[in-house]
Design a protein around this motif. Sequence first.
Motif, PDB file in Angstrom:
ATOM      1  N   GLU A 175       5.602 -16.964 -12.423  1.00 22.49           N
ATOM      2  CA  GLU A 175       6.472 -17.733 -11.524  1.00 22.49           C
ATOM      3  C   GLU A 175       7.048 -16.833 -10.426  1.00 22.49           C
ATOM      4  OE1 GLU A 175      10.123 -19.147 -13.305  1.00 22.49           O
ATOM      5  OE2 GLU A 175      10.193 -20.941 -12.039  1.00 22.49           O
ATOM      6  N   GLU A 176       7.434 -15.612 -10.813  1.00 19.98           N
ATOM      7  CA  GLU A 176       7.973 -14.670  -9.833  1.00 19.98           C
ATOM      8  C   GLU A 176       6.903 -14.253  -8.824  1.00 19.98           C
ATOM      9  OE1 GLU A 176      11.305 -12.882 -13.003  1.00 19.98           O
ATOM     10  OE2 GLU A 176       9.465 -11.749 -12.577  1.00 19.98           O
ATOM     11  N   LYS A 177       5.701 -13.974  -9.332  1.00 23.42           N
ATOM     12  CA  LYS A 177       4.604 -13.595  -8.421  1.00 23.42           C
ATOM     13  C   LYS A 177       4.286 -14.740  -7.466  1.00 23.42           C
ATOM     14  CE  LYS A 177       2.089 -11.713 -11.829  1.00 23.42           C
ATOM     15  NZ  LYS A 177       0.970 -11.151 -12.611  1.00 23.42           N
ATOM     16  N   ASP A 178       4.263 -15.954  -8.006  1.00 20.70           N
ATOM     17  CA  ASP A 178       3.945 -17.112  -7.166  1.00 20.70           C
ATOM     18  C   ASP A 178       4.965 -17.260  -6.029  1.00 20.70           C
ATOM     19  OD1 ASP A 178       1.791 -17.621  -8.750  1.00 20.70           O
ATOM     20  OD2 ASP A 178       2.711 -19.283  -9.854  1.00 20.70           O
ATOM     21  N   TRP A 179       6.248 -17.096  -6.373  1.00 28.93           N
ATOM     22  CA  TRP A 179       7.255 -17.195  -5.317  1.00 28.93           C
ATOM     23  C   TRP A 179       7.032 -16.120  -4.258  1.00 28.93           C
ATOM     24  CZ3 TRP A 179      10.619 -14.155  -2.750  1.00 28.93           C
ATOM     25  CH2 TRP A 179      11.497 -14.799  -1.870  1.00 28.93           C
ATOM     26  N   PHE A 180       6.815 -14.902  -4.735  1.00 29.44           N
ATOM     27  CA  PHE A 180       6.656 -13.762  -3.825  1.00 29.44           C
ATOM     28  C   PHE A 180       5.492 -13.996  -2.861  1.00 29.44           C
ATOM     29  CE2 PHE A 180       5.320  -9.461  -2.682  1.00 29.44           C
ATOM     30  CZ  PHE A 180       6.527  -8.865  -2.384  1.00 29.44           C
ATOM     31  N   ASN A 181       4.358 -14.422  -3.415  1.00 29.95           N
ATOM     32  CA  ASN A 181       3.180 -14.627  -2.577  1.00 29.95           C
ATOM     33  C   ASN A 181       3.374 -15.788  -1.612  1.00 29.95           C
ATOM     34  OD1 ASN A 181       1.761 -12.471  -3.666  1.00 29.95           O
ATOM     35  ND2 ASN A 181       0.909 -13.702  -5.338  1.00 29.95           N
ATOM     36  N   SER A 182       4.066 -16.818  -2.067  1.00 31.42           N
ATOM     37  CA  SER A 182       4.211 -17.964  -1.172  1.00 31.42           C
ATOM     38  C   SER A 182       5.240 -17.645  -0.070  1.00 31.42           C
ATOM     39  CB  SER A 182       4.544 -19.237  -1.965  1.00 31.42           C
ATOM     40  OG  SER A 182       5.902 -19.528  -1.871  1.00 31.42           O
ATOM     41  N   TYR A 183       6.266 -16.852  -0.405  1.00 32.34           N
ATOM     42  CA  TYR A 183       7.195 -16.409   0.649  1.00 32.34           C
ATOM     43  C   TYR A 183       6.447 -15.548   1.671  1.00 32.34           C
ATOM     44  CZ  TYR A 183      10.895 -13.856   3.063  1.00 32.34           C
ATOM     45  OH  TYR A 183      11.690 -13.286   4.040  1.00 32.34           O
ATOM     46  N   HIS A 184       5.617 -14.642   1.193  1.00 29.16           N
ATOM     47  CA  HIS A 184       4.889 -13.758   2.109  1.00 29.16           C
ATOM     48  C   HIS A 184       3.900 -14.537   2.973  1.00 29.16           C
ATOM     49  CE1 HIS A 184       5.465  -9.303   0.761  1.00 29.16           C
ATOM     50  NE2 HIS A 184       6.466  -9.799   1.463  1.00 29.16           N
ATOM     51  N   LYS A 185       3.302 -15.572   2.387  1.00 30.97           N
ATOM     52  CA  LYS A 185       2.386 -16.411   3.174  1.00 30.97           C
ATOM     53  C   LYS A 185       3.162 -17.071   4.321  1.00 30.97           C
ATOM     54  CE  LYS A 185      -1.001 -20.149   2.852  1.00 30.97           C
ATOM     55  NZ  LYS A 185      -0.487 -20.838   4.033  1.00 30.97           N
ATOM     56  N   ARG A 186       4.371 -17.569   3.985  1.00 32.40           N
ATOM     57  CA  ARG A 186       5.184 -18.221   5.015  1.00 32.40           C
ATOM     58  C   ARG A 186       5.578 -17.217   6.103  1.00 32.40           C
ATOM     59  NH1 ARG A 186      11.299 -19.917   4.277  1.00 32.40           N
ATOM     60  NH2 ARG A 186      11.652 -20.110   6.516  1.00 32.40           N
ATOM     61  N   VAL A 187       5.953 -16.003   5.692  1.00 36.11           N
ATOM     62  CA  VAL A 187       6.317 -14.974   6.665  1.00 36.11           C
ATOM     63  C   VAL A 187       5.149 -14.744   7.628  1.00 36.11           C
ATOM     64  CG1 VAL A 187       6.801 -12.504   6.950  1.00 36.11           C
ATOM     65  CG2 VAL A 187       8.009 -13.818   5.182  1.00 36.11           C
ATOM     66  N   TYR A 188       3.964 -14.620   7.068  1.00 43.06           N
ATOM     67  CA  TYR A 188       2.805 -14.386   7.944  1.00 43.06           C
ATOM     68  C   TYR A 188       2.567 -15.591   8.847  1.00 43.06           C
ATOM     69  CZ  TYR A 188      -1.677 -13.192   9.825  1.00 43.06           C
ATOM     70  OH  TYR A 188      -2.673 -12.912  10.718  1.00 43.06           O
ATOM     71  N   ASP A 189       2.520 -16.765   8.241  1.00 40.46           N
ATOM     72  CA  ASP A 189       2.195 -17.980   9.010  1.00 40.46           C
ATOM     73  C   ASP A 189       3.176 -18.194  10.154  1.00 40.46           C
ATOM     74  OD1 ASP A 189       0.108 -18.362   7.331  1.00 40.46           O
ATOM     75  OD2 ASP A 189       1.025 -20.002   6.184  1.00 40.46           O
ATOM     76  N   GLU A 190       4.441 -17.889   9.924  1.00 38.46           N
ATOM     77  CA  GLU A 190       5.436 -18.172  10.962  1.00 38.46           C
ATOM     78  C   GLU A 190       5.539 -17.060  12.008  1.00 38.46           C
ATOM     79  OE1 GLU A 190       9.074 -20.029   9.960  1.00 38.46           O
ATOM     80  OE2 GLU A 190       8.267 -21.049   8.197  1.00 38.46           O
ATOM     81  N   LEU A 191       5.325 -15.808  11.595  1.00 43.56           N
ATOM     82  CA  LEU A 191       5.536 -14.706  12.539  1.00 43.56           C
ATOM     83  C   LEU A 191       4.274 -14.320  13.302  1.00 43.56           C
ATOM     84  CD1 LEU A 191       7.920 -12.199  10.661  1.00 43.56           C
ATOM     85  CD2 LEU A 191       8.498 -14.121  12.158  1.00 43.56           C
ATOM     86  N   ALA A 192       3.116 -14.472  12.677  1.00 43.10           N
ATOM     87  CA  ALA A 192       1.885 -13.899  13.255  1.00 43.10           C
ATOM     88  C   ALA A 192       1.652 -14.369  14.688  1.00 43.10           C
ATOM     89  CB  ALA A 192       0.694 -14.242  12.371  1.00 43.10           C
ATOM     90  N   VAL A 193       1.952 -15.628  14.929  1.00 45.14           N
ATOM     91  CA  VAL A 193       1.670 -16.203  16.242  1.00 45.14           C
ATOM     92  C   VAL A 193       2.327 -15.432  17.387  1.00 45.14           C
ATOM     93  CG1 VAL A 193       3.578 -17.814  15.932  1.00 45.14           C
ATOM     94  CG2 VAL A 193       1.780 -18.376  17.558  1.00 45.14           C
TER      95      VAL A 193
END
Lengths: 592, 592
Positions: free
Chosen positions: A557-575
Motif C-alpha cells: 500500500e505504501e509503495k502504491d501510494w509512492f508510485n502514484s504520487y510520483h506519476k502525478r508529479v511527472y504528469d503535471e510537471l513534465a509539460v
Amino acid sequence: MEQEIKQRISSLRTFMRELGISAFISPSTDPHASEYTPEHWESRKWISGFTGSAGTAVITLREGGVWTDSRYFLQAEQQLNDTGLSLFKDCLPDTPSIAEWLGSVLSPGDSVGIDGWVNSVSEVEQLAHELSEYGLVLKVVKDPYDSLWVDRPTLPSNALLIMPEQLTGAVVIDKLTNIREALTQKRADGILISALDEIAWTLNLRGSDVHCNPVFVSYLVVMQDAATLYINSNKTTERIQMYLEINGIETKPYEDIVSDLQHYSGQSILLPENTNFTLYNSIPSAVEIIRAASPISLLKAVKNDTEIAGFHAAMHRDGIAMVRFIIWLKKVVKSGTETEVSINQKLYDFRAAHPYFKGISFDTIAGYQQHGAIVHYEATAETASTLKPEGLLLLDSGAQYLDGTTDITRTLVLGPITEAQKKDYTLVLKGFINLSLAVFPHGTCGTQLDILARQAMWKEGINYGHGTGHGVGHFLNVHEGPHQIRMNNVPVPLLPGMTITNEPGIYKAGEYGIRIENTMIVKKAMTTDFGMFYKLEPLTLCPIDKEAIIVEMLTQEEKDWFNSYHKRVYDELAVDLTPEEQVWLKGATAPI
Amino acid sequence: MEQEIKQRISSLRTFMRELGISAFISPSTDPHASEYTPEHWESRKWISGFTGSAGTAVITLREGGVWTDSRYFLQAEQQLNDTGLSLFKDCLPDTPSIAEWLGSVLSPGDSVGIDGWVNSVSEVEQLAHELSEYGLVLKVVKDPYDSLWVDRPTLPSNALLIMPEQLTGAVVIDKLTNIREALTQKRADGILISALDEIAWTLNLRGSDVHCNPVFVSYLVVMQDAATLYINSNKTTERIQMYLEINGIETKPYEDIVSDLQHYSGQSILLPENTNFTLYNSIPSAVEIIRAASPISLLKAVKNDTEIAGFHAAMHRDGIAMVRFIIWLKKVVKSGTETEVSINQKLYDFRAAHPYFKGISFDTIAGYQQHGAIVHYEATAETASTLKPEGLLLLDSGAQYLDGTTDITRTLVLGPITEAQKKDYTLVLKGFINLSLAVFPHGTCGTQLDILARQAMWKEGINYGHGTGHGVGHFLNVHEGPHQIRMNNVPVPLLPGMTITNEPGIYKAGEYGIRIENTMIVKKAMTTDFGMFYKLEPLTLCPIDKEAIIVEMLTQEEKDWFNSYHKRVYDELAVDLTPEEQVWLKGATAPI
C-alpha cells in the motif's frame, strides 16, 4: 556579543529595581500575538541574544534563563553560551515551568513583571495563577525596552498591496458579512481583531511588515454596522484610503485603539483568546466581553475554489523550481564548492524567476548532515557547511506567490549514505505516506491523525519533538491555524478546503536530520451510511528522493501510494520542463 | 407496559405542576455517579421503559424524550414505541442537545427540574449555562420518585467481602498513605469519595449491590488523620467492623454524610468532578473546595504486580472456558436447537466451574447475525434467535473472578458466511491488530492511538459509534477510567500497569455485527535517546476465528502478529486442556 547581552541584562535589572519587581518575563510575541514579529518587538532576542522564533526570556535580579522548544535546543545552547542565561528545554520531564523556576529562586511576596501588550489575557491569568501557588505576585508594568533599547527599530511603514478578487475569490464585503454572521451567532456586537494575518485576509490587503509574512501592523474592529482599521497613516496611500472607504472601512491612527476601546459603544465585544492583556483591560466594565476563538481564523483556514486553484498554480511553479534546483544540486555537489548558503541563493533564483514570486515564506533550512539535526537551522556565512558528494541534505523551504504560499521539505541524497540513514529515511517516509493515505470521518481532529506519521518510528523507539502538520496561508503566513496535526490535543476538526502540512522527521544530534514534507489539502472522499469521509491530497509537486529508501521496509500500500504520487508529479510537471529535465524527472519518479 | 409508562409519566407531570416546573430530567446515574446502579436508582428505566445502561429521559408537561448513544439506538426505538416518548440519537449531527430541545419546546422563564443527588456539580453548572441561553431556569428539586414510585426497591443490604493482600497486592494502610500524599500535593485536607469502585478499591472490600459490579453503596471521607465510611449498618458484620477499625476507618450511617459534610472540620476538601450537586452544596462556605480528578481513579487504574499476576491467572482460566465453549458451540450449532439465550447459560457454566468465579462482569451480548448489529444487545427468551450452521455470532462476555475481571469479544463463524461479512471481519481484525501493535512514548493518551483501530475501515467509509478501549477493574467494574481509547479527547496518558480493552467493530443494521476484543495491559517497551516507550500486551487468551479472514487483506506485519498471538494462546492454554481439546486448539491457532 556576550558582553553586550550582559550589559543589556544589567540595564534591565536596574529598571526592575526601580519598579520593585524581582523578575521580568519577555516572550517572543508582540501585541498582535504574532509568531514572527516586526523587529520593533523582537525584545526577547535583544535581551537574550537567542534568535530563535519561539522562546521566553526570564530575568531575575541575579539569574536568568530562556525557555524554548526542541527545535531550538542546539541553537539556544550555542547562543546563550557566556550570557549568564541558562537554557530551559520545554516539554522535557525535568524542565521546570517558568512559574516553578521562579518559585524556586524568588521568595514569597516577590513581584514578577510583564508587559501587558505582549502577553495575552489568558496567558496572564494562567501565569498569575501559577505564580500565586508560590506566593509570587504578577505585576503588569510598562515596556522596559522603550527606554533601555536605545536604537530600537521603529514600527514599519511599508506600503500595502490590494489583492484582486481573481486571486482571493471573495470580496471584502462578503467576508465582512460572514464575520458579522459569526458575531450574531456569538451574540457579540463587535470584535477586536489583533491577529495581523486575519486583518490582511479580511481586507484582501497584504503588507511586508514582518519578515516572510505578508502582513501589516494594524488592528481592526468590526461592528455590525461599521469597521475601523487602526493603522499608521504613512502606510495608507490615497488609493488604499479609497479602497478601504469603498469597502466601508474607516481608518484611524494605530495608537487610537486604546482610547477607542475605552469608549467602545457596543454592549458586547468578542475578544479572541490571543487579545493582549492591555487591550482587554481597555474595555469598559459595562461591556460584556465574549472570549472565544476568532471566527476569522476558521473562515480563513477553509480555502475557497479560487484560493485552491491559486495554490495548485503556485505549487506547480514551485515544483518546477524545486526540480530544476535538485537537478542542478545533484550535479554541482561533486565540485565541492557549494555551501548551505550558496545553494539557498540558487533556490531563491529558481523561484524568483516567476513574476508572482513575492519572496520566501520562511527562512530556508538547508542543513547538511549534522546541521540537519538542528530542527530550525539557519545557515550563516560563518556556520555554513560545504556540501560534499555524500550524506544527506535536509532542505525545508517555501515561497510567497501572489496566488499561494508554499512549504516543502525534501531530504536529498548527495552521495553514499549509511544504512542507519537509509533506515531512518524509510521510517520517516512510512510515516509521511501513512498520513498521506489517511481517510477520516467528519469531525476528526489533527491530533487523532498524528500517530499515522509517527507509528513506524515509534516502533523503533524514535520520535520527533515538533508538530506533524500546520495550516498554510493563501499568500499569507506559512503557519496558520486553527487546525493542526500534533501530539497535543488541538480540538479543531479538519474540514474540506483546509491546507495542512505533513512533515515527520528524525533527528540524530551531531549526525544528521531527515524530514519529508508536503503541503496537502483536505478533500471530500466519500459519503456512506456512516457519514461523510475526508482525505488528504498533496498540493506539493516534487519528487521524493528514492535513493535513500529501503524498499523492503515498505508495504505494498505504501509503495502504491509512492508510485502514484510520483506519476502525478511527472504528469503535471513534465509539460513545463525541458526535454533534458524531463528525462531526469522520468528517472526520479520511476516506480520503486 | 406502554400503558403503565404513560401513567407513570402522567404522575410525574402532576408532581411537576405542583412544583411549578415545566420539565424534569432523569439521568441514568445515581448519587455515586455510577454507570450501573442498584435498582433503587434506576428511575430513568422506571419512568421511560428504556432499559439501556446509558440514557437520559426528559419529560415536559406535554412531551418527552430519551437521549441515548448509538449502542442503544435500535433497542431504545423498540422500547420507547407507544410510550409517547421520542428517541434522540446522541452525537448525530441533527440531534438537538437536551438544552436545545427544551429551548425549542418551552418558553423563556420556564423552569427545568433536576434531582441534585443524581447530577454532578459540573453537569448542573453546564446544564444551567446551556438552559440560560434559552431563558430557561434550572431548579434543583426533591427526588420525585420517592413518592411516585410506589414499589421502589430499597437500598441493598448485601454483605461485604474482605480481599486479602495475596489478591490485592497492597494493604489499606498503604493505599490510604498514597491517597493522603495525593491530597497533600493538591493542598487538600480531605477528600469525599463517592465512586463506589474507588471506595471498594481503597478499602480492599467488595460487595454485590450492583448487578455485575462487586461494589457496595457507601461514601468514604479521607482526612489526613482520619477516615470515615458512611454505610448502612446492616451491611457491616462484626468482622467487617473490626477489619475497618484495625485499618483506622470509622463507620457511620450512610445518611449521615450530608450533616457531616455540613460540619466538615478541614479548611479544604477535594471534591472529584463526579461529586453530586447536593453533597457539593453541603460543604460550608468557609471551606475551600478543590475540584479535580479523583486521585484514587489513577491509583486504582495502575495495577500492581499482584493484581497483574491475578489478571493473568483469571485470563488463563477464562480462556480455557472460552475454548471449551467454542468447541462445544461449533459442534452443537448444527443441531439447530441452541439459541442466543441457551448458549449464554452454557458459557456461564464453563466459567462457573472455577471456585474463583464470582459471576459475570456484564450482561453477555450474544448477537446472532442481525442481532449482532445491536451494539449492547441482550437476548431474552422472547427475542432470542435460534442459531443455525451459517453466519456470524457476536459474543461479548466477561467474568468476575476473585483475582481479576475479564472482558472478551469474539465473532464466531457458525457456517457459511458472505464475502461482505469476510471483508468487514478482516477490516475489524486489521484495526484490532494495528492497535495491538502500537508502541508509543510516555505521555501518549488513548485518543492518539484510537485511529490505529479505525484506519482500515475508515478507508472503506465505515466507522463504529463506540469507544475503542476502556480500563478493566481488578475484580471490580468492567468499565473503569480514567484512561480510555476513543475518538473524543480523554487527556489521560496510558501508563504501565493500566488495563485497556481493544474492541473495534463493524455493525450493519439488520444484517450482522462484528467485534473482536482483547483486554490488554500497558507495558514498558524500551528506553531510547528519545525517552521511554510503551506497548500493549494482550491479557486475553483465546483464539480469534480464522475462518472469516481474507488473508490477502493483511500485511505481513499483521499476519506475523496474528500468528504469534495464536502461538502464545496455544502455548499457554494447551497444558490445561484435554488431548481432544488440544487438537482443536492446535488447528484453531495454526498459522495463517
